[in-house]
Structures are given as structure tokens and as C-alpha cells.
Design a protein around this motif. Structure first.
Motif, short mmCIF file in Angstrom:
data_model
loop_
_atom_site.label_atom_id
_atom_site.label_comp_id
_atom_site.label_asym_id
_atom_site.label_seq_id
_atom_site.Cartn_x
_atom_site.Cartn_y
_atom_site.Cartn_z
N PHE A 1 0.79 -1.13 0.02
CA PHE A 1 -0.07 0.10 -0.18
C PHE A 1 0.90 1.24 0.05
CE2 PHE A 1 0.61 -1.27 4.51
CZ PHE A 1 1.08 -0.05 4.90
N ASN A 2 0.38 2.44 -0.08
CA ASN A 2 1.15 3.66 -0.29
C ASN A 2 1.38 4.28 1.19
OD1 ASN A 2 1.98 6.08 -0.78
ND2 ASN A 2 0.64 6.90 -2.08
N PRO A 3 2.28 3.99 1.73
CA PRO A 3 2.64 4.36 3.18
C PRO A 3 2.61 5.91 3.15
CG PRO A 3 4.85 3.96 2.09
CD PRO A 3 3.78 3.44 0.99
N ALA A 4 2.70 6.81 2.28
CA ALA A 4 2.72 8.24 2.13
C ALA A 4 1.11 8.46 2.76
CB ALA A 4 3.04 8.80 0.86
N GLN A 5 0.20 7.83 2.46
CA GLN A 5 -1.14 7.94 2.66
C GLN A 5 -1.77 7.55 4.02
OE1 GLN A 5 -3.31 6.81 -0.90
NE2 GLN A 5 -2.89 8.63 -2.10
N SER A 6 -1.38 8.03 5.11
CA SER A 6 -1.57 7.41 6.46
C SER A 6 -3.17 7.62 6.80
CB SER A 6 -0.75 8.03 7.60
OG SER A 6 -1.02 9.44 7.71
N ILE A 7 -3.76 6.67 7.56
CA ILE A 7 -4.90 6.79 7.87
C ILE A 7 -5.19 7.81 9.13
CG2 ILE A 7 -7.12 5.69 8.58
CD1 ILE A 7 -5.92 4.82 5.74
N GLU A 8 -5.90 8.87 8.94
CA GLU A 8 -5.92 9.74 10.15
C GLU A 8 -6.66 9.50 11.24
OE1 GLU A 8 -3.96 12.57 10.33
OE2 GLU A 8 -2.99 11.71 8.58
N PRO A 9 -6.37 9.75 12.59
CA PRO A 9 -7.22 9.37 13.70
C PRO A 9 -8.47 10.28 13.65
CG PRO A 9 -5.04 9.71 14.22
CD PRO A 9 -4.87 9.85 13.03
N THR A 10 -9.54 9.74 14.03
CA THR A 10 -10.79 10.52 14.10
C THR A 10 -11.32 10.55 15.59
OG1 THR A 10 -12.09 8.72 13.63
CG2 THR A 10 -11.63 10.05 11.83
N LEU A 11 -11.93 11.54 15.90
CA LEU A 11 -12.64 11.67 17.47
C LEU A 11 -13.76 10.81 17.36
CD1 LEU A 11 -12.47 15.47 17.85
CD2 LEU A 11 -10.82 13.71 18.59
N SER A 12 -13.54 9.66 17.80
CA SER A 12 -14.41 8.51 18.13
C SER A 12 -13.81 7.60 19.22
CB SER A 12 -14.21 7.61 16.97
OG SER A 12 -14.99 6.53 17.05
N LEU A 13 -15.04 7.44 19.90
CA LEU A 13 -14.95 6.28 21.21
C LEU A 13 -15.63 5.13 20.92
CD1 LEU A 13 -15.45 8.88 24.07
CD2 LEU A 13 -13.07 7.73 23.05
N ALA A 14 -15.77 4.42 19.66
CA ALA A 14 -16.20 3.39 19.32
C ALA A 14 -15.61 2.21 19.83
CB ALA A 14 -16.46 3.35 17.77
N ALA A 15 -16.24 1.36 20.36
CA ALA A 15 -15.47 0.05 20.88
C ALA A 15 -14.99 -0.71 19.47
CB ALA A 15 -16.57 -0.92 21.48
N VAL A 16 -13.99 -1.51 19.85
CA VAL A 16 -13.38 -2.29 18.77
C VAL A 16 -13.60 -3.55 18.76
CG1 VAL A 16 -10.84 -3.06 18.00
CG2 VAL A 16 -11.37 -0.79 19.06
N SER A 17 -14.06 -4.39 17.67
CA SER A 17 -14.36 -5.66 17.73
C SER A 17 -13.32 -6.56 18.06
CB SER A 17 -15.22 -6.02 16.40
OG SER A 17 -15.38 -7.48 16.21
N PHE A 18 -13.37 -7.49 18.76
CA PHE A 18 -12.21 -8.56 18.94
C PHE A 18 -12.97 -9.82 18.39
CE2 PHE A 18 -9.87 -5.55 21.40
CZ PHE A 18 -9.00 -6.07 21.63
N ASP A 19 -13.61 -9.80 17.28
CA ASP A 19 -13.82 -10.99 16.51
C ASP A 19 -12.87 -11.00 15.72
OD1 ASP A 19 -16.07 -11.66 18.05
OD2 ASP A 19 -17.32 -10.39 16.74
N CYS A 20 -12.21 -12.29 15.62
CA CYS A 20 -11.04 -12.51 14.66
C CYS A 20 -11.73 -12.70 13.25
CB CYS A 20 -10.46 -13.66 15.11
SG CYS A 20 -8.56 -13.63 14.53
N MET A 21 -11.55 -11.81 12.29
CA MET A 21 -12.05 -11.71 10.96
C MET A 21 -10.61 -12.58 10.03
SD MET A 21 -13.68 -8.13 10.48
CE MET A 21 -12.30 -7.39 11.28
#
Length: 268
Positions: free
Chosen positions: A92-112
Motif C-alpha cells: 500500500f502507499n505508506p505516504a497516505q496514512s489513515i488519520e485518527p478521528t474523534l471516536s470512542l467506538a468499541a473495537v470488535s475483538f472477533d477474529c476476521m
């Protein structure tokens, strides 16, 4: 005066009243903190694997390293898709990082399950440059994921401090976040090739041999992790009585520690 002294003495004795309640916000904080600690450990191990590979001139196994990330890339769809890109041997293009957003969503711990587009009709020998490149991209992806988790963690802690007086110290949780399953990552190096395999059959035999070696290393790490989890779970059984509860060194945050154990089980 005697009643005041008695009340003061009683107040100095730890009891259920000094425990830290676990609500949905604290549960998210525990999730975020768990992930940041795993990412820090995994990043350090990946760096060491790259260094060992270059020092010993051996090709590292980048796919095993990516799979050992568990569920931490579930924090963001784009982060997860990039982990899929890596496990499939692409970039993938490392120059295009995914910016953090102001979110307090829980993270799924289901293994996909990562989608796979492997061409099983032909196989090839591990290549040093490609393997190192993939590991460096993994390192950047881990850093990006850490930024997202850390942003959420800071936001959650700030929100918590605005209406909660009870403190939550992560030092009370640190012994649960050691990640023995990651300790063998620096040893995920392909054995030297004694002869240049000229046929697909020889290449497949060589790759099977390496896979078995890596499987043994990984199983050792997971066995150590599961043994540690059992040790912590057994300590919770002692809390079924009041004396056992009060004598537990972390009785104030037992619910938080229990949640980490559940996250560890799900992650493993």
C-alpha cells in the motif's frame, strides 16, 4: 472519640468501597490501552526481526509476523484492509496514512479471516528485499494503528476525568499485557538454502520445512501465553470469598483485569 477512631481505622482498611467500577467507557479504555501495549511490543519485535535478518543474511517470514497481530487492526476498516494487502504479499502507499478521528467506538475483538488471493499453482522462494519491504510496511501500519488507538485513549481518559473521581492506573494492569506469543518473532528467519531448488516440488518441500519450524516457534509462544492466562484466571477463583477478594493485590480493579483476560482469550 472512640467511635471516630474506630471509623478512621475502618476507613484505612481496603474494602469493596475503594474498587473502581467498570462501565462502558472504562471497557473501551481497557481495549484501547491493551491494543497500544500490544502494538508497542509487536513493533519492537518486528524491528528486531528486520535487524536479525540483515545481520545474519537470512530471509524473514513477514506473513507470520502479520498474522501474530491478532485483532488489533480491527480498529479501522482502512487499517484492516491494509493488513489484508500485506498478508496477500502486496503493498500500500505508506505516504497516505489513515488519520485518527474523534471516536470512542468499541473495537470488535472477533477474529476476521484475512482474504487470500494466493496462487497455489506455483510457489516461489522467499526473497529478502520483498520480505524486508513488507515488514517495513507492517511497521508503518502498526505505527498508524497506534496513533488511532492512542487518540481514542486520550479522548476517553479526558471524558472519564470530567465526571469520575476514581483513578484508573494502568500499572495495575501491566502484568496482564506481556504478550509471550510475540517473543519468538525475531527468530522467524528462513534457514539457509543448501541447494538452489530447481523444481516446484523442491521449492514446496523447502517451504513446508520452514512452515513447520515457524509453527513450532509460534506454538511455544502461544503455550506460554495460555499458561500465563490460566495462572491469572486461577487467581480470580481465590476471590470467591471476601478474604480472598481483599487479599488480592489488585482487588480494586478486578473487573478491569477480568476484561483484559477476556480480550487476551479473544485475541489469541
Amino acid at each position: 472519640m472512640e467511635s471516630v477512631a474506630h471509623a478512621a481505622a475502618h476507613a484505612s482498611i481496603p474494602g469493596p468501597n475503594d474498587s473502581v467500577p467498570l462501565d462502558s467507557l472504562d471497557a473501551k479504555i481497557v481495549q484501547y490501552h491493551y491494543a497500544t501495549q500490544k502494538i508497542l511490543k509487536l513493533t519492537s519485535q518486528v524491528k528486531t526481526l528486520i535487524k536479525n535478518s540483515q545481520t545474519e543474511d537470512l530471509v524473514p517470514s513477514y506473513k507470520d509476523s502479520i498474522l501474530l497481530s491478532g485483532v488489533i487492526f480491527n480498529v479501522n476498516d482502512n487499517i484492516y484492509r491494509r493488513s489484508e494487502v500485506l498478508i496477500n504479499g502486496n503493498k500500500f502507499n505508506p505516504a497516505q496514512s489513515i488519520e485518527p478521528t474523534l471516536s470512542l467506538a468499541a473495537v470488535s475483538f472477533d477474529c476476521m479471516d484475512n482474504s487470500t488471493n494466493y496462487d497455489t499453482t506455483t510457489v516461489s522462494m522467499p526473497v529478502m528485499k520483498k520480505s524486508i519491504d513488507q515488514l517495513r510496511l507492517l511497521e508503518l501500519l502498526l505505527i498508524n494503528a497506534f496513533e488511532i488507538y492512542n487518540t481514542r485513549l486520550k479522548q476517553a481518559m479526558l471524558e472519564r476525568s470530567s465526571f469520575k473521581s476514581t483513578a484508573l492506573t494502568f500499572s495495575e494492569l501491566s502484568d496482564l499485557e506481556q504478550f509471550p506469543e510475540l517473543l519468538n518473532i525475531p527468530m522467524l528467519l528462513n534457514n539457509p538454502i543448501k541447494e538452489v531448488p530447481a523444481t516446484q516440488e523442491k521449492i514446496k518441500a523447502y517451504l513446508r520445512e520452514q512452515d513447520m519450524k515457524f509453527l513450532k516457534l509460534n506454538l511455544e509462544g502461544f503455550e506460554a501465553s495460555i499458561a500465563k492466562l490460566k495462572e491469572h484466571a486461577d487467581s480470580l477463583l481465590l476471590c470467591r470469598t471476601k478474604d480472598g477478594l481483599m487479599n488480592h493485590p489488585h482487588h480494586q480493579v478486578l473487573l478491569h483485569r477480568s476484561l483484559i483476560l477476556l480480550l487476551r482469550y479473544a485475541d489469541i
